[in-house]
Design an enzyme around this catalytic site. Sequence first.
Site, PDB file in Angstrom:
ATOM      1  N   GLU A   1      -5.308  -5.245  10.524  1.00 30.49           N
ATOM      2  CA  GLU A   1      -4.321  -4.190  10.758  1.00 30.49           C
ATOM      3  C   GLU A   1      -4.641  -3.469  12.062  1.00 30.49           C
ATOM      4  OE1 GLU A   1      -2.393  -3.029   6.791  1.00 30.49           O
ATOM      5  OE2 GLU A   1      -4.124  -1.725   7.068  1.00 30.49           O
TER       6      GLU A   1
ATOM      7  N   GLU B   1      -6.925   4.460   7.735  1.00 24.93           N
ATOM      8  CA  GLU B   1      -6.788   5.892   7.454  1.00 24.93           C
ATOM      9  C   GLU B   1      -8.060   6.433   6.789  1.00 24.93           C
ATOM     10  OE1 GLU B   1      -2.996   5.634   5.436  1.00 24.93           O
ATOM     11  OE2 GLU B   1      -2.142   4.984   7.334  1.00 24.93           O
TER      12      GLU B   1
ATOM     13  N   LYS C   1       0.184   4.226  -0.297  1.00 26.23           N
ATOM     14  CA  LYS C   1      -0.448   5.427   0.266  1.00 26.23           C
ATOM     15  C   LYS C   1      -0.184   6.635  -0.658  1.00 26.23           C
ATOM     16  CE  LYS C   1      -0.010   3.373   4.784  1.00 26.23           C
ATOM     17  NZ  LYS C   1      -0.027   3.562   6.223  1.00 26.23           N
TER      18      LYS C   1
ATOM     19  N   GLY D   1       4.825   1.342   4.734  1.00 27.22           N
ATOM     20  CA  GLY D   1       6.143   1.956   4.596  1.00 27.22           C
ATOM     21  C   GLY D   1       7.169   1.097   3.873  1.00 27.22           C
TER      22      GLY D   1
ATOM     23  N   HIS E   1      -9.485   0.898   4.707  1.00 29.73           N
ATOM     24  CA  HIS E   1      -8.206   1.093   5.414  1.00 29.73           C
ATOM     25  C   HIS E   1      -8.445   2.005   6.624  1.00 29.73           C
ATOM     26  CE1 HIS E   1      -4.161   2.514   6.298  1.00 29.73           C
ATOM     27  NE2 HIS E   1      -3.747   1.388   5.737  1.00 29.73           N
TER      28      HIS E   1
ATOM     29  N   ASN F   1       0.877  -1.171   0.000  1.00 28.28           N
ATOM     30  CA  ASN F   1       0.000   0.000   0.000  1.00 28.28           C
ATOM     31  C   ASN F   1       0.912   1.218   0.000  1.00 28.28           C
ATOM     32  OD1 ASN F   1      -1.757   2.082   0.540  1.00 28.28           O
ATOM     33  ND2 ASN F   1      -2.245   1.435   2.625  1.00 28.28           N
TER      34      ASN F   1
ATOM     35  N   GLY G   1       2.285   2.175  10.723  1.00 28.95           N
ATOM     36  CA  GLY G   1       3.173   3.325  10.564  1.00 28.95           C
ATOM     37  C   GLY G   1       3.842   3.765  11.852  1.00 28.95           C
TER      38      GLY G   1
ATOM     39  N   SER H   1       3.433  -2.240  10.316  1.00 27.12           N
ATOM     40  CA  SER H   1       4.887  -2.215  10.495  1.00 27.12           C
ATOM     41  C   SER H   1       5.579  -3.541  10.174  1.00 27.12           C
ATOM     42  CB  SER H   1       5.245  -1.741  11.905  1.00 27.12           C
ATOM     43  OG  SER H   1       4.728  -0.444  12.120  1.00 27.12           O
TER      44      SER H   1
END
Length: 248
Positions: free
Chosen positions: A165, A98, A12, A232, A96, A10, A171, A210
């Site tokens: 998640e 976010e 982002k 990330g 997600h 992902n 993150g 992570s």
Amino acid sequence: MMRTPLVAGNWKMNGSQESIKALLSAISSGSTNLSGVDIAVCPPAIYIPVVAQILAKSHIAYGGQNVCEKEKGAFTGEIATSMLLDFSCKYVIIGHSERRSIYNESDSLVAEKFVAAKQAGLIPILCVGETLDEREQNITEKVVARQLDAVTAVDNLDNAVIAYEPVWAIGTGKTASPEQAQEVHAFIRQHLTQSNADIAQKVQILYGGSVKGSNAQELFAKEDIDGGLIGGASLDAEDFLRICQAAV
Ligand code: PEP
């Protein structure tokens, strides 16, 4: 039951045409001999045509990070399932954390998007997971069950993927321990068994939060962890490739 693992990146809101070309070229050449793992990347929507062109004949699949629940029309700024398909997307991330927290996507909107994606023939990657506060209150299972039930009330999880998640691990550099993750993954599979045992056995449940090259192996070794959704670390070709190798 053997489930093929999936490792999905992902990206982002990161990257440029230039950086994406370099990243994909490294990921493609580094994974040509990897079999036994499905690999996908989810770029920002505006870069999907670039990614589609680069990955046209590749073993690497790609998808959207979000999609509109409506089919078409006056929805300024939105992207339809048909548009993702027009560029041969295979997957789309739905719900997600976010999207849920920053853009206020409710369980019912997430369910609508899930249905729209499936009806169109996209494979939704449905994200679920608790916040730190919810984990500390010991309501992780209740929260995850609520997020799943919103979807199973209107559809099934055939031809879909789940990503567990924990929000506190996204993150933050804090990964759930393999045992913590496995516990929730097993709960998810058992919970889904109540509505359809076959689908519950078949569905890939990814862990996200992570994941890095250095911790992927111990997570993926767990029985109910069928790969990962990677934020990330998916922007770093070497790290992403290590994660893909760990899933084999
Ligand atoms: C994610 O946002 O899906 C995610 C897992 O991010 P990260 O790997 O950066 O924690």
